[in-house]
Each structure stands twice: as C-alpha cells, then as structure tokens.
Design a protein around this motif. Structure first.
Motif, PDB file in Angstrom:
ATOM      1  N   ASN A 151      14.998   9.411   3.436  1.00  0.00           N
ATOM      2  CA  ASN A 151      15.477   8.034   3.577  1.00  0.00           C
ATOM      3  C   ASN A 151      14.372   7.113   4.072  1.00  0.00           C
ATOM      4  N   ASN A 152      13.564   7.575   5.037  1.00  0.00           N
ATOM      5  CA  ASN A 152      12.452   6.760   5.535  1.00  0.00           C
ATOM      6  C   ASN A 152      11.419   6.514   4.453  1.00  0.00           C
ATOM      7  N   TRP A 153      11.093   7.558   3.683  1.00  0.00           N
ATOM      8  CA  TRP A 153      10.138   7.371   2.595  1.00  0.00           C
ATOM      9  C   TRP A 153      10.697   6.440   1.530  1.00  0.00           C
ATOM     10  N   ARG A 154      12.005   6.511   1.282  1.00  0.00           N
ATOM     11  CA  ARG A 154      12.618   5.605   0.314  1.00  0.00           C
ATOM     12  C   ARG A 154      12.453   4.147   0.750  1.00  0.00           C
ATOM     13  N   LYS A 155      12.656   3.874   2.038  1.00  0.00           N
ATOM     14  CA  LYS A 155      12.513   2.508   2.552  1.00  0.00           C
ATOM     15  C   LYS A 155      11.062   2.031   2.438  1.00  0.00           C
ATOM     16  N   ILE A 156      10.115   2.922   2.753  1.00  0.00           N
ATOM     17  CA  ILE A 156       8.692   2.560   2.650  1.00  0.00           C
ATOM     18  C   ILE A 156       8.333   2.247   1.204  1.00  0.00           C
ATOM     19  N   VAL A 157       8.787   3.105   0.288  1.00  0.00           N
ATOM     20  CA  VAL A 157       8.488   2.901  -1.136  1.00  0.00           C
ATOM     21  C   VAL A 157       9.081   1.583  -1.611  1.00  0.00           C
ATOM     22  N   VAL A 192       3.887  -4.995  -4.093  1.00  0.00           N
ATOM     23  CA  VAL A 192       2.956  -4.683  -5.184  1.00  0.00           C
ATOM     24  C   VAL A 192       3.384  -5.345  -6.480  1.00  0.00           C
ATOM     25  N   TYR A 193       4.672  -5.224  -6.852  1.00  0.00           N
ATOM     26  CA  TYR A 193       5.116  -5.767  -8.128  1.00  0.00           C
ATOM     27  C   TYR A 193       5.143  -7.299  -8.115  1.00  0.00           C
ATOM     28  N   PHE A 252      -2.620   1.749  -3.487  1.00  0.00           N
ATOM     29  CA  PHE A 252      -2.884   3.146  -3.157  1.00  0.00           C
ATOM     30  C   PHE A 252      -1.809   3.681  -2.203  1.00  0.00           C
ATOM     31  N   ALA A 253      -1.479   2.889  -1.187  1.00  0.00           N
ATOM     32  CA  ALA A 253      -0.441   3.299  -0.241  1.00  0.00           C
ATOM     33  C   ALA A 253       0.905   3.463  -0.946  1.00  0.00           C
ATOM     34  N   PHE A 254       1.207   2.551  -1.868  1.00  0.00           N
ATOM     35  CA  PHE A 254       2.462   2.629  -2.622  1.00  0.00           C
ATOM     36  C   PHE A 254       2.497   3.887  -3.487  1.00  0.00           C
ATOM     37  N   SER A 255       1.407   4.183  -4.190  1.00  0.00           N
ATOM     38  CA  SER A 255       1.356   5.363  -5.062  1.00  0.00           C
ATOM     39  C   SER A 255       1.527   6.644  -4.266  1.00  0.00           C
ATOM     40  N   ARG A 256       0.831   6.740  -3.129  1.00  0.00           N
ATOM     41  CA  ARG A 256       0.941   7.938  -2.311  1.00  0.00           C
ATOM     42  C   ARG A 256       2.347   8.077  -1.707  1.00  0.00           C
ATOM     43  N   SER A 257       2.933   6.962  -1.311  1.00  0.00           N
ATOM     44  CA  SER A 257       4.284   6.999  -0.745  1.00  0.00           C
ATOM     45  C   SER A 257       5.297   7.421  -1.797  1.00  0.00           C
ATOM     46  N   LEU A 258       5.120   6.930  -3.015  1.00  0.00           N
ATOM     47  CA  LEU A 258       6.048   7.287  -4.096  1.00  0.00           C
ATOM     48  C   LEU A 258       5.954   8.778  -4.406  1.00  0.00           C
TER      49      LEU A 258
END
Length: 343
Positions: free
Chosen positions: A21-27, A34-35, A79-85
């Motif tokens: 859930n935390n990773w989902r919120k970060i993503v 980003v978009y 980069f942060a977004f890609s790694r988080s995803l």
C-alpha cells in the motif's frame, strides 16, 4: 471457501499488505508529477514557437535557461518513479503468490506465461474488423486448473485493438495517440500498466467434449448503443463474422445479454431455457459484464475488470472482506464451465 479464514489470512499478510500500500501511494504520487511534466513538455515542444512570439525572444531566452536544470530534476524523478514502480510490482507479485498458494494450492499460478495470440483471436470477442491491426496483448497473470482429464485456463490480460491502434500507426495521428495513451490516460487509469489497453480484465477458455457448428457470441446487451470498446466490438462482430441477432424468449437473460450467431439452429440447441438461467445466474453472481463465445470445440469467456483480475485491489489492502471478494471472483472464473454444466 468455509475452510479459509480470511480475517486470519489478512492479519498474517498485514505487514506485506501495508508495504504494498505504501509503495502504491509513492508510485501514484510520482506518476502524477512525471506524467504532468511529460504532458507540459509535449505542449512546450508543439507550441514553443507561439510562446516565443507572444512573450518576445528576449523573455523566451530567459525561460529556456531554466530548461536544463528542470530537465535534470525530471530525470531524477523519472528514475525514482521507475524504481518505485518495479518495487511495487515485485512486492505485489510476491504477495499474490502467497495469497494464491493459501487460497488455491492445487492451481498452477505464474506471471511469466503469455497468452497465445491464436487463442485470443479464436474467441472472436475482440477482433472487430479484417482491417484492424493485429491485437496487442499483455498477460499479467496466468492460471492452469487441472480438472480430471481436462485443463481450464484463466488469465489476467490487457488488449489493445480497433480504431486507436489504426490511429497509432498513422504518421499524422500517431503522435497524439501516443500522448493520449501513455501520458494522459495514466493520470486517470485504475492501474498505470492498463492505460494503453482498450480492455483489461479476466479471460478464460476450455476445450469441450462437444463441437459446435459456427460461432455463438453472447455479449452484454445494454452496451450495444453506447460508446466504448465493447460497443465497437459488438458492431464490428456483426460485419466480420456474419453474426445475426437472435431473439430468445427469456426476459431475464435478455436483460443482460444479446446473442449473435451464424447458425441459429446450433445456437438454440445450446441456449436451452436451463442454460440461459445458468448464464443469467452466473452474471448476477460474478457482478461484472461478461462476454462469452462458443467456437468449434472451445468455450471462451471474458469480463472487464479495470483494476486487474489476478492482482490486488487497492481496497483489499486493509480489508479481509475484499480478500474474500478476490477469492470468490477467481474461484468463480475457474468454475465457469462447471457452473454452466458444459462438460
């Protein structure tokens, strides 16, 4: 289902669910930034000349001085977004394996297998025109369910086809389709990876002991006059496969479905009053619009689920009742042929 303690299972997985859930919120937060940046960049590239003319070249040159540092910031965020995803998807896949092993220990479940294009095409549920480009398909999860001498298959798939595919291949419109599919739609999609698809959801199939003459298509009735992938599909099916509408004497069945067949006798032999009651009950139990087809000796079925089929719904992360819902949907999808008494 009574042997599974969903509350206990939810408590056992609480720490993992919380991390997901935390990773989902970060993503989600990073994806919006980003978009939106990418969209602004496309606008700047397209209309930069007009901006220079309106503010003057001197002011425009001052603005461009900030492009490089802003672009560097975007690279870092991307980069942060890609790694988080990637991290989110890895953890979601891991917890889904744990959930599936607890709920369905006899079912083969993996994320690596890909759906054969011929199977999807053979269903005739997505091919709407001979002029359409080839179907673009991504498989997000795959189930094999052994049942005696037979094997049933159910997959979580994303499919792109139809008008958007045609426009994407056009040199004039392809640029705008790319912006829409991969920049704008991810901002509002239930799942980022689903944004490029016309259809995301459950797709299953199995071989039958009997062989049907022609093709029989059972499609959501209330969508025929609406705009969308299912509506376009229904209109195209009649042209491509010479499928004719059949009127059946079951008001409850026709409240949900419309039937198209190129052999009315074969269709009526299949769609007995008992079979129509079974299909109606299945639709009411499943709770999603369903598409079904019979082609030769194979039965196919599909249901749109924008949040994904073999993955976590975001509401399930803190609710054992939604884990039970996931179980019910997967369990029912694995037993569709049994429910309809096809074998």
């Amino acid at each position: 289902m009574s042997t599974i303690d969903f509350k206990n299972l939810s408590q056992q997985l609480r720490a993992e669910l919380s991390r997901v859930n935390n990773w989902r919120k970060i993503v989600r937060a990073l994806s919006i930034v980003v978009y939106l940046f990418v969209f602004c960049w496309f606008v700047f590239v397209l209309f930069g000349g007009y901006l220079a003319g309106s503010v003057g070249w001197e002011n425009y040159s001052v603005i461009t001085q900030y492009i490089f540092p802003v672009f560097i910031g975007f690279v870092v965020l991307n980069f942060a977004f890609s790694r988080s995803l990637v991290k989110f998807q890895e953890q979601e896949n891991d917890i889904m394996r744990n959930i599936m092993s607890a709920m369905f220990p006899t079912v083969c479940f993996d994320f690596a297998s890909q759906l054969d294009y011929k199977i999807l095409s053979g269903s005739k549920l997505f091919n709407t025109s001979f002029s359409d480009p080839a179907l673009g398909t991504t498989t997000y999860g795959y189930l094999e369910i052994p049942r005696g001498e037979q094997t049933f298959y159910v997959a979580d798939i994303g499919v792109s086809y139809g008008l958007m595919n045609k426009l994407a291949l056009n040199s004039l419109t392809g640029y705008f389709v790319m912006i829409y599919r991969y920049v704008l739609r991810p901002l509002f999609a239930s799942r980022l990876e689903s944004s490029g698809h016309n259809f995301r959801g459950m797709f299953g199939w199995c071989r039958l002991e009997k062989t049907f003459k022609g093709s029989i298509l059972i499609l959501p009735d209330h969508l025929e006059q609406k705009v969308g992938y299912l509506a376009q599909n229904i209109q195209g099916l009649k042209k491509r496969y010479n499928a004719r509408f059949m009127h059946l004497e079951d008001p409850d069945f026709e409240k949900y479905f419309a039937v198209y067949a190129d052999d009315e006798i074969a269709a009526r032999m299949l769609l007995t009053p008992a079979m129509m009651r079974y299909i109606t009950r299945l639709r009411e139990t499943f709770g999603h619009d369903m598409m079904l087809s019979f082609n030769k000796d194979t039965f196919y079925y599909a249901a749109a689920m924008p949040d994904g089929f073999l993955c976590l719904r975001k509401q399930a992360l803190n609710n054992e009742h939604l884990l039970e819902q996931i179980y019910n949907e997967i369990n029912l999808s694995c037993h569709v042929a049994d429910e309809l008494k096809l074998n």
